[in-house]
Design a protein around this motif. Structure first.
Motif, mmCIF file in Angstrom:
data_model
loop_
_atom_site.group_PDB
_atom_site.id
_atom_site.type_symbol
_atom_site.label_atom_id
_atom_site.label_comp_id
_atom_site.label_asym_id
_atom_site.label_seq_id
_atom_site.Cartn_x
_atom_site.Cartn_y
_atom_site.Cartn_z
ATOM 1 N N ASP A 49 0.812 -1.224 0.000
ATOM 2 C CA ASP A 49 0.000 0.000 0.000
ATOM 3 C C ASP A 49 0.841 1.269 0.000
ATOM 4 O O ASP A 49 0.412 2.310 -0.481
ATOM 5 C CB ASP A 49 -0.944 0.012 1.205
ATOM 6 C CG ASP A 49 -2.077 -1.000 1.054
ATOM 7 O OD1 ASP A 49 -2.223 -1.594 -0.036
ATOM 8 O OD2 ASP A 49 -2.815 -1.192 2.035
ATOM 9 N N GLU A 50 2.059 1.190 0.534
ATOM 10 C CA GLU A 50 2.933 2.372 0.571
ATOM 11 C C GLU A 50 3.367 2.821 -0.825
ATOM 12 O O GLU A 50 3.894 3.917 -0.990
ATOM 13 C CB GLU A 50 4.162 2.109 1.451
ATOM 14 C CG GLU A 50 5.203 1.203 0.836
ATOM 15 C CD GLU A 50 4.878 -0.296 0.912
ATOM 16 O OE1 GLU A 50 5.711 -1.081 0.432
ATOM 17 O OE2 GLU A 50 3.827 -0.674 1.441
ATOM 18 N N LEU A 51 3.140 1.985 -1.838
ATOM 19 C CA LEU A 51 3.530 2.331 -3.211
ATOM 20 C C LEU A 51 2.417 3.024 -3.989
ATOM 21 O O LEU A 51 2.665 3.583 -5.059
ATOM 22 C CB LEU A 51 3.965 1.069 -3.968
ATOM 23 C CG LEU A 51 5.158 0.324 -3.377
ATOM 24 C CD1 LEU A 51 5.448 -0.935 -4.184
ATOM 25 C CD2 LEU A 51 6.372 1.215 -3.312
ATOM 26 N N LEU A 52 1.208 2.965 -3.473
ATOM 27 C CA LEU A 52 0.067 3.557 -4.180
ATOM 28 C C LEU A 52 0.207 5.075 -4.231
ATOM 29 O O LEU A 52 0.590 5.709 -3.261
ATOM 30 C CB LEU A 52 -1.237 3.172 -3.488
ATOM 31 C CG LEU A 52 -1.556 1.679 -3.495
ATOM 32 C CD1 LEU A 52 -2.714 1.386 -2.555
ATOM 33 C CD2 LEU A 52 -1.858 1.184 -4.903
ATOM 34 N N ALA A 133 18.087 2.395 -5.795
ATOM 35 C CA ALA A 133 18.417 2.632 -4.388
ATOM 36 C C ALA A 133 17.627 3.835 -3.858
ATOM 37 O O ALA A 133 17.162 3.836 -2.714
ATOM 38 C CB ALA A 133 19.922 2.854 -4.226
ATOM 39 N N GLU A 134 17.433 4.853 -4.690
ATOM 40 C CA GLU A 134 16.640 6.019 -4.285
ATOM 41 C C GLU A 134 15.178 5.614 -4.079
ATOM 42 O O GLU A 134 14.523 6.055 -3.133
ATOM 43 C CB GLU A 134 16.752 7.121 -5.344
ATOM 44 C CG GLU A 134 16.033 8.389 -4.985
ATOM 45 C CD GLU A 134 16.147 9.468 -6.049
ATOM 46 O OE1 GLU A 134 15.332 10.405 -5.998
ATOM 47 O OE2 GLU A 134 17.035 9.384 -6.928
ATOM 48 N N ARG A 139 10.663 4.337 -0.400
ATOM 49 C CA ARG A 139 9.722 3.325 0.073
ATOM 50 C C ARG A 139 9.864 3.122 1.586
ATOM 51 O O ARG A 139 8.862 3.072 2.307
ATOM 52 C CB ARG A 139 9.948 2.003 -0.664
ATOM 53 C CG ARG A 139 8.952 0.948 -0.275
ATOM 54 C CD ARG A 139 9.157 -0.337 -1.020
ATOM 55 N NE ARG A 139 7.962 -1.142 -0.909
ATOM 56 C CZ ARG A 139 7.787 -2.275 -1.539
ATOM 57 N NH1 ARG A 139 8.713 -2.742 -2.355
ATOM 58 N NH2 ARG A 139 6.675 -2.960 -1.370
ATOM 59 N N ARG A 140 11.101 3.010 2.068
ATOM 60 C CA ARG A 140 11.321 2.842 3.512
ATOM 61 C C ARG A 140 10.758 4.045 4.288
ATOM 62 O O ARG A 140 10.145 3.884 5.345
ATOM 63 C CB ARG A 140 12.811 2.659 3.812
ATOM 64 C CG ARG A 140 13.289 1.239 3.594
ATOM 65 C CD ARG A 140 14.687 1.015 4.160
ATOM 66 N NE ARG A 140 15.718 1.815 3.527
ATOM 67 C CZ ARG A 140 16.325 1.498 2.380
ATOM 68 N NH1 ARG A 140 16.016 0.385 1.753
ATOM 69 N NH2 ARG A 140 17.254 2.280 1.882
ATOM 70 N N ASN A 147 3.783 3.271 9.418
ATOM 71 C CA ASN A 147 3.846 2.644 10.742
ATOM 72 C C ASN A 147 3.558 3.656 11.843
ATOM 73 O O ASN A 147 2.897 3.349 12.820
ATOM 74 C CB ASN A 147 5.198 1.964 10.955
ATOM 75 C CG ASN A 147 5.366 0.751 10.066
ATOM 76 O OD1 ASN A 147 4.394 0.166 9.601
ATOM 77 N ND2 ASN A 147 6.611 0.370 9.825
ATOM 78 N N VAL A 148 4.054 4.870 11.685
ATOM 79 C CA VAL A 148 3.788 5.918 12.671
ATOM 80 C C VAL A 148 2.290 6.222 12.693
ATOM 81 O O VAL A 148 1.671 6.318 13.748
ATOM 82 C CB VAL A 148 4.608 7.197 12.371
ATOM 83 C CG1 VAL A 148 4.108 8.376 13.184
ATOM 84 C CG2 VAL A 148 6.082 6.929 12.630
#
Length: 158
Positions: A49-52, A133-134, A139-140, A147-148
């Motif tokens: 979901d973080e990629l949407l 890598a960017e 993404r991280r 998560n926060v």
């Protein structure tokens, strides 16, 4: 004696127009034609979901494991991490009589994205190669934000 015939004058050439983009929108969470059955992977990474909202399926030649293409459309960047399932959409194609590259934005809910089925003329979009890598760093960072946010929601419910 017959008179010599001259070749016909060529007609005016149609104006060449550089290719535009044709935007569609998909959600791998829907399964089906969006991901050929296995919706846990794209061409370059796993889904999440973080990629949407900031990634897309693009022509195959725009993908790379070390570097991949970032498409900027009307000032917003989309990372190319997937390709189309149908071969005819992986290359320059034609939509409504115009040469276009197809871009499929990852978004939820897909049908509510304002650019779905939108034509973007040349000059309103650009591409550049950027290191994967960017992408992984972005993404991280988004996963950390997610998560926060989840922690805040859990604390509010406690």
């Amino acid at each position: 004696m017959p008179t010599a015939m001259s070749p016909a004058e060529p007609g005016p050439r149609p104006a060449w127009e550089p290719p535009g983009l044709f935007i569609t929108v998909y959600d791998w969470g829907l399964g089906g034609i969006n991901c050929d059955g296995d919706c846990s992977n794209t061409a370059l990474t796993t889904t999440g979901d973080e990629l949407l909202g900031w990634t897309a399926a693009c022509p195959s030649a725009w993908l790379g494991h070390v570097r991949t293409t970032v498409v900027t459309i009307w000032g917003i960047e989309y990372w190319c991490i997937d390709s189309f399932g149908r071969p005819e959409h992986r290359l320059l194609t034609e939509v409504d009589g115009r040469d276009v590259y197809r871009i499929d934005l990852a978004f939820r809910p897909a049908r509510e994205h304002p650019w779905n089925q939108e034509y973007v003329p040349a000059g309103d979009w650009s591409v550049e190669w950027r290191p994967m890598a960017e992408f992984e760093e972005l993404r991280r960072a988004r996963l950390g934000e997610q998560n926060v946010d989840e922690g805040v929601d859990e604390a509010a419910g406690a």
